[in-house]
Structures are given as structure tokens and as C-alpha cells.
Design a protein around this motif. Sequence first.
Motif, PDB file in Angstrom:
ATOM      1  N   MET A   1      -8.679  -6.723  -3.923  1.00  0.00           N
ATOM      2  CA  MET A   1      -9.150  -6.062  -2.689  1.00  0.00           C
ATOM      3  C   MET A   1      -8.419  -6.581  -1.461  1.00  0.00           C
ATOM      4  SD  MET A   1     -10.942  -3.684  -1.771  1.00  0.00           S
ATOM      5  CE  MET A   1     -11.352  -2.965  -0.189  1.00  0.00           C
ATOM      6  N   VAL A   4      -5.200  -4.859  -0.891  1.00  0.00           N
ATOM      7  CA  VAL A   4      -5.300  -3.528  -0.286  1.00  0.00           C
ATOM      8  C   VAL A   4      -5.436  -3.653   1.222  1.00  0.00           C
ATOM      9  CG1 VAL A   4      -6.685  -1.451  -0.164  1.00  0.00           C
ATOM     10  CG2 VAL A   4      -6.303  -2.510  -2.352  1.00  0.00           C
ATOM     11  N   ILE A   5      -6.231  -4.621   1.661  1.00  0.00           N
ATOM     12  CA  ILE A   5      -6.424  -4.781   3.107  1.00  0.00           C
ATOM     13  C   ILE A   5      -5.115  -5.189   3.771  1.00  0.00           C
ATOM     14  CG2 ILE A   5      -7.616  -6.136   4.865  1.00  0.00           C
ATOM     15  CD1 ILE A   5      -9.996  -6.254   3.093  1.00  0.00           C
ATOM     16  N   ASN A 119      -8.016   5.540  -5.164  1.00  0.00           N
ATOM     17  CA  ASN A 119      -8.871   4.548  -4.536  1.00  0.00           C
ATOM     18  C   ASN A 119      -8.075   3.701  -3.549  1.00  0.00           C
ATOM     19  OD1 ASN A 119     -10.803   2.485  -4.114  1.00  0.00           O
ATOM     20  ND2 ASN A 119     -11.675   2.986  -6.116  1.00  0.00           N
ATOM     21  N   TRP A 123      -8.577   3.482   0.595  1.00  0.00           N
ATOM     22  CA  TRP A 123      -8.889   2.224   1.282  1.00  0.00           C
ATOM     23  C   TRP A 123      -7.783   1.837   2.265  1.00  0.00           C
ATOM     24  CZ3 TRP A 123     -13.239  -0.044   2.052  1.00  0.00           C
ATOM     25  CH2 TRP A 123     -14.280   0.076   1.125  1.00  0.00           C
ATOM     26  N   SER A 124      -6.527   1.972   1.846  1.00  0.00           N
ATOM     27  CA  SER A 124      -5.461   1.554   2.762  1.00  0.00           C
ATOM     28  C   SER A 124      -5.380   2.478   3.962  1.00  0.00           C
ATOM     29  CB  SER A 124      -4.094   1.421   2.089  1.00  0.00           C
ATOM     30  OG  SER A 124      -3.972   2.241   1.002  1.00  0.00           O
ATOM     31  N   LEU A 126      -7.958   3.743   5.415  1.00  0.00           N
ATOM     32  CA  LEU A 126      -9.016   3.268   6.296  1.00  0.00           C
ATOM     33  C   LEU A 126      -8.534   2.069   7.102  1.00  0.00           C
ATOM     34  CD1 LEU A 126     -11.980   3.327   7.194  1.00  0.00           C
ATOM     35  CD2 LEU A 126     -12.500   1.794   5.306  1.00  0.00           C
TER      36      LEU A 126
END
Lengths: 319, 83
Positions: A1, A4-5, A119, A123-124, A126
Motif C-alpha cells: 500500500m 501505491v501512495i 485497484n 488509488w494512485s 486519488l
Amino acid sequence: MTYVIIAGFFAGISTLSYYFLVGSTDASSMLPYGQLVIIYLLMGDLMAEKDSPTVIEIQSLMSILFGVLLIGTTPIGFDFVALLIVLGPMNLSSAMLTYYQRKTKRYEIRPGLRVDALNMRVWSLLVLNSVMSLLMLPMMPANAWQMMAESVIPLFWIMVGSSVTAFLSIVMYIRALGKGSMAVVNSLSAISVVLGIPATLIGNLFIPGGFGDLGSDPFLWTLKILGIMLVMIGIVALQATDIRSLVLVKVKPMTRDLLPDLYDIKGVEKVAALAGGIDYILTIKSRNLAKTRTMILNKVQKVPGIDRIETLVVIREYR
Amino acid sequence: MTESIQSYILMEIEIGMTDHVVDQLRHIEQATRVAVTTGGYDIVVLLETKDLEELYEITVNRIHKISGIKETTTAVVEKMISV
């Protein structure tokens, strides 16, 4: 995770610089500028492997670099500000983005569970949007909120149009990947770099000035076109040179599961554990035969438990 | 979208017949990758089928009818990791 951030963070910086540049140069330069990231990725890979580059890599690198420099020419010389933004935040962060995306794709959350591409994208996106908004706050003029409120309605349809086109292009890209290899699809999409020119010219006919201001000096135009061609050839050359091999592996008795160890080797695209006379088949890819030996086969042979391997070099492949 | 049984078929081909065999193999829809290679085997095919029944049908009724194949080794994939 976390990957991804981080990836989203870099995507934010890269997109912000992209928008910055779009405002100051013309549209036909944007596509080739974005391709410079390939150089960073290539150099990153080379430094990580501590291996010397092959001639074709050096050639492509120079080709792309010179192409980008040529594209950045203006009547008074080089457009240094644009070039700095391209060399610095835009492509550096684009390279970091790709690096972290790769890490996320290969990361196992728990045994057997890997990150799903959709997915990851959501997320990326966002994180990208949050980062971009945060970074833009100090740069906005005092009446920014008012300007935004006023321009939402007229710009709404442009936003819808650009989102739909971006969506369609991503869908087409994914469909193309389904039919052909990544290398072929990426080389062909390099042609889009050349299409930037006619698109800008035609676009300016419909919406004058909407695609950026083009000088009409033929000398500059020649330089620009040469630059774009250099970038394109650099990309195609890089994508078109690779050697694939299939490695058949037999293990000694009482050997544990080697699947994750084999997959961890860089250059290994696919590992399959088989039922039958052979235990594993690896699909490996590298720039030339010499590198196949030093980068991949030597590492494969070091995995404990392997009894013998047979390497089949692919001379022709169909999908 | 991904079929649940994958298998690699490693083939040895009679001299001069490689092009012909490759052409025939390309007509098989379940053969997602067909590679001509150097080494102990001449052609490597990756088949993706729904179940073992379909695998049987393809190997017996389609592949074994192609002239020019000297020997095949079929290996069913137990587990595959890929990028």
C-alpha cells in the motif's frame, strides 16, 4: 500500500509539471517531452544492475536526449525553463512513478495475492489528485477560488471530452496489449509522438491558439520535426531489441518450492511450475545474449536445489 | 477471461517442416503463444484451455493430426506467476 501512495505522490508532481508546460509550450512538444522518462528508467536499471550498457542502449539514449533538446528550441535559443522542467520534476517523478508501480505489481500482499491493476490505478489517481491540489495551493493567485467557480460551467464539457478520450485511449492500449507484446505496442504507440504535429496544426484550425502558439519559422520547424523523429527512433530501437528465452529447469529430489525464488530474479517474466518431466519453465527477457548469461542464467544457476537447466532461445514468436 | 488450465507443449519437428507446423498451430485458438526456439526442442506452444477435457481434445484431435511433428512433451502448468 505504501508503494501505491508513493507512486501516486510522484504521479502528482509529474502531472503538475505537465500542466505547467502545456500552458507555456505548444502541444506538439508535450508528447516527446514525456518520452524522456525512458532515459531515466534505463539509467536507473543500468545503475541497479552495475552492468555496462549495450551499444543500442547508448544509441537510443542519445537519440532521445538530442531529440528532446531539439524540440525545445525557440527563436532565441533553447527554452531553458521548459527544458529544466522536463528534465527535472516532470520526468524524474515520472520515472519514480513507474519504478514504484513496478514494485507494487510484483509485491505479494500475502501468498498468492497480488495487487490488481485497476485497484492500483484508482488509488494512485486519488493520491495524484490530492498531491497535485496540495502542491498547487501556494501557487494560486488570490482570486483563484472565484476564477474556478466561474470557469466550471464553460469548461465542464471540455473536461468531459478529455476524460472520455483519455479513457478510450487507455482501453485501446489495454486491448492492444492483449493482442501483441508489450514491446510492439509500446513501439507503435511511439508513433503518437510524431502525430503531435498534425494534431496541433489541425487543432489550431478549429480552436485558434487552443493548442499552443506555433512559430512559423521553417528552420525551427525543421529542427522540431527532426527532434521528434529522433525521439521516436530512440524509443522504437529500444523496444525492438530484446532476446527472449525459455529456460527448462529440473530440480534435485527433496527440493522445496522454488517458484518465488525464481520469480525474484530480474529479467524473469513468467515462471510456471509444471507436471511432467520438467519441473519449471521460466520465460526470460534481456537486451542481448551476453546479458542473458550474466544477468539471468548465472543467477538462476545459483538457486540451491537446481539439478540441470536447458535454455531455449526463441528465434520467432507468434501470439 | 483467463482459462483455468495452461500447458506447455514442447515439440520436436522433422527437418524442413517447422514452417508448416507453425502455420497449422497458429490456427488453433487456444494456442496463445507459439515460439520457434533453439535447443533441444524446436517449437514450444502455450495452450490455455478451460479444463482437461478440452486439453485432451486439442492434443488428440488437432495437434496430433499435424504432419511433421516428431515428438511432443506435454507439461501441464501447476502454478504460474507472471508480471
